[in-house]
Scaffold this motif. Structure first.
Motif, PDB file in Angstrom:
ATOM      1  N   ALA A  22       0.822  -1.204   0.000  1.00  0.00           N
ATOM      2  CA  ALA A  22       0.000   0.000   0.000  1.00  0.00           C
ATOM      3  C   ALA A  22       0.856   1.254   0.000  1.00  0.00           C
ATOM      4  CB  ALA A  22      -0.930  -0.005   1.215  1.00  0.00           C
ATOM      5  N   SER A  23       1.921   1.253   0.832  1.00  0.00           N
ATOM      6  CA  SER A  23       2.735   2.452   0.921  1.00  0.00           C
ATOM      7  C   SER A  23       3.554   2.683  -0.336  1.00  0.00           C
ATOM      8  CB  SER A  23       3.664   2.344   2.144  1.00  0.00           C
ATOM      9  OG  SER A  23       4.502   1.209   2.024  1.00  0.00           O
ATOM     10  N   SER A  24       4.018   1.588  -0.962  1.00  0.00           N
ATOM     11  CA  SER A  24       4.858   1.744  -2.144  1.00  0.00           C
ATOM     12  C   SER A  24       4.072   2.287  -3.319  1.00  0.00           C
ATOM     13  CB  SER A  24       5.488   0.392  -2.509  1.00  0.00           C
ATOM     14  OG  SER A  24       4.483  -0.550  -2.861  1.00  0.00           O
ATOM     15  N   GLU A  25       2.781   2.000  -3.362  1.00  0.00           N
ATOM     16  CA  GLU A  25       1.958   2.473  -4.458  1.00  0.00           C
ATOM     17  C   GLU A  25       1.346   3.837  -4.154  1.00  0.00           C
ATOM     18  OE1 GLU A  25      -0.874  -0.567  -5.154  1.00  0.00           O
ATOM     19  OE2 GLU A  25       0.591  -2.042  -5.838  1.00  0.00           O
ATOM     20  N   GLY A  26       1.646   4.381  -2.997  1.00  0.00           N
ATOM     21  CA  GLY A  26       1.137   5.690  -2.648  1.00  0.00           C
ATOM     22  C   GLY A  26      -0.363   5.737  -2.467  1.00  0.00           C
ATOM     23  N   ILE A  27      -0.935   4.664  -1.956  1.00  0.00           N
ATOM     24  CA  ILE A  27      -2.384   4.571  -1.794  1.00  0.00           C
ATOM     25  C   ILE A  27      -2.775   5.079  -0.414  1.00  0.00           C
ATOM     26  CG2 ILE A  27      -4.349   2.995  -1.728  1.00  0.00           C
ATOM     27  CD1 ILE A  27      -2.717   1.138  -3.551  1.00  0.00           C
ATOM     28  N   LEU A 124      -8.221  -3.492   4.320  1.00  0.00           N
ATOM     29  CA  LEU A 124      -9.467  -4.173   3.973  1.00  0.00           C
ATOM     30  C   LEU A 124     -10.613  -3.177   3.829  1.00  0.00           C
ATOM     31  CD1 LEU A 124      -9.292  -7.279   6.341  1.00  0.00           C
ATOM     32  CD2 LEU A 124      -9.058  -7.287   3.851  1.00  0.00           C
ATOM     33  N   TYR A 125     -10.708  -2.237   4.759  1.00  0.00           N
ATOM     34  CA  TYR A 125     -11.786  -1.244   4.737  1.00  0.00           C
ATOM     35  C   TYR A 125     -11.713  -0.387   3.473  1.00  0.00           C
ATOM     36  CZ  TYR A 125     -14.743   2.610   6.417  1.00  0.00           C
ATOM     37  OH  TYR A 125     -15.726   3.567   6.547  1.00  0.00           O
ATOM     38  N   SER A 126     -10.502   0.012   3.108  1.00  0.00           N
ATOM     39  CA  SER A 126     -10.335   0.823   1.899  1.00  0.00           C
ATOM     40  C   SER A 126     -10.571  -0.007   0.646  1.00  0.00           C
ATOM     41  CB  SER A 126      -8.927   1.425   1.874  1.00  0.00           C
ATOM     42  OG  SER A 126      -8.687   2.215   3.019  1.00  0.00           O
ATOM     43  N   TYR A 127     -10.056  -1.224   0.634  1.00  0.00           N
ATOM     44  CA  TYR A 127     -10.177  -2.116  -0.523  1.00  0.00           C
ATOM     45  C   TYR A 127     -11.635  -2.416  -0.855  1.00  0.00           C
ATOM     46  CZ  TYR A 127     -10.252  -6.705  -2.859  1.00  0.00           C
ATOM     47  OH  TYR A 127     -10.534  -7.756  -3.690  1.00  0.00           O
ATOM     48  N   PRO A 138     -11.684  -9.072 -16.832  1.00  0.00           N
ATOM     49  CA  PRO A 138     -12.608 -10.183 -17.100  1.00  0.00           C
ATOM     50  C   PRO A 138     -13.913 -10.097 -16.320  1.00  0.00           C
ATOM     51  CG  PRO A 138     -10.372 -11.002 -16.805  1.00  0.00           C
ATOM     52  CD  PRO A 138     -10.344  -9.556 -16.443  1.00  0.00           C
ATOM     53  N   THR A 139     -13.849  -9.608 -15.079  1.00  0.00           N
ATOM     54  CA  THR A 139     -15.057  -9.512 -14.261  1.00  0.00           C
ATOM     55  C   THR A 139     -15.814  -8.206 -14.481  1.00  0.00           C
ATOM     56  OG1 THR A 139     -13.865  -8.490 -12.406  1.00  0.00           O
ATOM     57  CG2 THR A 139     -13.979 -10.911 -12.464  1.00  0.00           C
ATOM     58  N   GLY A 140     -15.196  -7.257 -15.199  1.00  0.00           N
ATOM     59  CA  GLY A 140     -15.822  -5.951 -15.370  1.00  0.00           C
ATOM     60  C   GLY A 140     -15.516  -4.985 -14.240  1.00  0.00           C
ATOM     61  N   TRP A 141     -14.672  -5.422 -13.291  1.00  0.00           N
ATOM     62  CA  TRP A 141     -14.356  -4.577 -12.136  1.00  0.00           C
ATOM     63  C   TRP A 141     -12.849  -4.513 -11.921  1.00  0.00           C
ATOM     64  CZ3 TRP A 141     -18.276  -1.933  -9.933  1.00  0.00           C
ATOM     65  CH2 TRP A 141     -19.566  -2.434 -10.086  1.00  0.00           C
ATOM     66  N   ASN A 142     -12.405  -3.391 -11.376  1.00  0.00           N
ATOM     67  CA  ASN A 142     -11.032  -3.222 -10.940  1.00  0.00           C
ATOM     68  C   ASN A 142     -11.065  -2.556  -9.566  1.00  0.00           C
ATOM     69  OD1 ASN A 142      -8.209  -3.198 -10.913  1.00  0.00           O
ATOM     70  ND2 ASN A 142      -8.054  -2.400 -12.997  1.00  0.00           N
ATOM     71  N   ASN A 143      -9.911  -2.351  -8.978  1.00  0.00           N
ATOM     72  CA  ASN A 143      -9.877  -1.807  -7.626  1.00  0.00           C
ATOM     73  C   ASN A 143      -8.727  -0.826  -7.494  1.00  0.00           C
ATOM     74  OD1 ASN A 143      -9.154  -1.848  -4.562  1.00  0.00           O
ATOM     75  ND2 ASN A 143     -11.167  -2.801  -4.678  1.00  0.00           N
ATOM     76  N   LEU A 144      -8.996   0.311  -6.864  1.00  0.00           N
ATOM     77  CA  LEU A 144      -7.983   1.350  -6.716  1.00  0.00           C
ATOM     78  C   LEU A 144      -6.879   0.927  -5.757  1.00  0.00           C
ATOM     79  CD1 LEU A 144      -7.209   4.242  -7.508  1.00  0.00           C
ATOM     80  CD2 LEU A 144      -8.550   5.063  -5.560  1.00  0.00           C
ATOM     81  N   VAL A 145      -7.205   0.117  -4.758  1.00  0.00           N
ATOM     82  CA  VAL A 145      -6.227  -0.330  -3.775  1.00  0.00           C
ATOM     83  C   VAL A 145      -5.448  -1.537  -4.283  1.00  0.00           C
ATOM     84  CG1 VAL A 145      -5.942  -1.251  -1.430  1.00  0.00           C
ATOM     85  CG2 VAL A 145      -7.570   0.600  -1.857  1.00  0.00           C
ATOM     86  N   PHE A 146      -6.124  -2.418  -5.031  1.00  0.00           N
ATOM     87  CA  PHE A 146      -5.513  -3.653  -5.532  1.00  0.00           C
ATOM     88  C   PHE A 146      -5.719  -3.664  -7.045  1.00  0.00           C
ATOM     89  CE2 PHE A 146      -4.816  -8.347  -4.282  1.00  0.00           C
ATOM     90  CZ  PHE A 146      -4.076  -8.574  -5.429  1.00  0.00           C
ATOM     91  N   ASP A 147      -4.765  -3.106  -7.781  1.00  0.00           N
ATOM     92  CA  ASP A 147      -4.904  -2.977  -9.228  1.00  0.00           C
ATOM     93  C   ASP A 147      -4.934  -4.352  -9.905  1.00  0.00           C
ATOM     94  OD1 ASP A 147      -5.078  -1.565 -11.657  1.00  0.00           O
ATOM     95  OD2 ASP A 147      -2.937  -1.835 -11.999  1.00  0.00           O
TER      96      ASP A 147
END
Length: 252
Positions: A22-27, A124-127, A138-147
Motif C-alpha cells: 500500500a505504501s509503495s503504491e502511494g495509496i 481491507l476497509y479501503s479495498y 474479465p469480471t468488469g471490475w477493478n480496484n484502486l487499492v488492488f490494481d
C-alpha cells in the motif's frame, strides 16, 4: 519449535508485505472503524460475511459455535448464519470448490481466517470500498487499492457503481473514484453527490468481524493484560519497596 518460529516469521512477512504494498503504491488508506467491544457491529459483520463472502472464501479456523461468544444463541446461528446441511460445530468452510475458483478467477480465493492480520484492517476497509467499473477486466471490475484484482465487486448492489477519474499524467496523476450509479445503501444523487454513510458502516461492520475472526480472544486478552498490570502495581511495587528497605537497612 522450529515450525512455530517459521510460522511467526511467515506471518510477519505477510503483514509487512501488505503494508509495503500500500505504501509503495502511494495509496491512501482510510481508517477502519474497528471496535472489538461492539458485539452488535460484529454480529452484523458476521451476517454480511456469510451472505456475501462465504460462497467463495472460507474461514477454516473459525467454527460457527464461536459466534456464541459475541452474544448469538445457537438457534440464531442456525437460523441466520448457516447452511441447512451444516452443524453448529462445523468450520466455516467455503461452498465453492477450489478448482472452480481457480478456473473462474485465475487463482483460488484465499481463506479469510487471518486476512485482517495479514493485510490490516485499514487496507481491507479501503479495498472493499474502492471497486470501480473497468471493461478491460474479465469480471468488469477493478480496484484502486488492488490494481488488476481478480475478485468481482460482490457488494456492488449495496454500493452501486463507481468510475475511476484520473487528473494529470505520469507520476503526478491523481486518481479518484466517483459514484455514478447508487446502490441500495447509497442515497442522494443531487449534483452528483451521494451519501455513502450506510454502505461505509456496513463495510466497517464486515471488517470488524474479520478483525474479530482473526483474534477472537482479543478483548479477553486485553482484560487479562490490565489485570496483570494491576497486580504488578498493587503487589510487586510494595514488595520491591520493602525488599529495598530490608537490603539497605544495615547500610544506613
Amino acid at each position: 519449535m522450529k515450525k512455530t518460529i517459521a510460522s511467526l516469521l511467515a506471518f510477519a512477512s505477510l503483514a509487512l508485505a501488505g503494508q509495503s504494498q500500500a505504501s509503495s503504491e502511494g495509496i491512501h488508506l482510510d481508517k477502519a472503524p474497528i471496535d472489538p467491544t461492539n458485539v452488535e457491529s460484529i454480529q452484523r459483520g458476521a451476517q454480511t460475511f456469510v451472505n456475501y463472502c462465504l460462497s467463495c472464501h472460507g474461514a477454516a479456523v473459525m467454527r460457527y459455535n464461536r459466534l456464541q461468544d459475541i452474544g448469538l444463541t445457537e438457534a440464531q446461528i442456525k437460523a441466520n448464519l448457516m447452511f441447512p446441511t451444516d452443524k453448529v460445530g462445523d468450520q466455516m468452510k467455503v461452498a465453492m470448490a477450489a478448482k472452480d475458483g481457480k478456473a473462474w478467477f485465475g487463482a483460488t480465493p484465499p481463506d479469510l481466517s487471518l486476512i485482517a492480520r495479514s493485510r490490516g484492517t485499514d487496507w481491507l476497509y479501503s479495498y472493499l470500498r474502492s471497486f470501480y467499473r473497468d471493461d478491460t477486466r474479465p469480471t468488469g471490475w477493478n480496484n484502486l487499492v488492488f490494481d488488476k484484482v481478480g475478485m468481482p465487486h460482490v457488494l456492488w448492489e449495496l454500493q452501486g457503481e463507481q468510475i475511476l477519474e484520473v487528473k494529470g499524467e505520469g507520476e503526478h496523476a491523481e486518481k479518484a473514484l466517483k459514484l455514478v450509479k447508487p446502490g441500495t445503501l447509497t442515497r442522494g444523487g443531487e449534483n452528483g453527490q451521494y451519501d455513502n454513510h450506510e454502505f461505509d458502516q456496513r463495510v466497517g461492520d464486515l471488517v470488524n468481524y474479520l478483525s474479530y475472526m482473526a483474534e477472537p480472544a482479543q478483548v479477553k486478552r486485553e482484560q487479562i493484560g490490565y489485570g496483570v498490570l494491576l497486580f504488578l502495581i498493587l503487589f510487586l511495587i510494595p514488595v520491591t519497596y520493602l525488599l529495598k528497605k530490608e537490603y539497605w537497612r544495615d547500610i544506613h
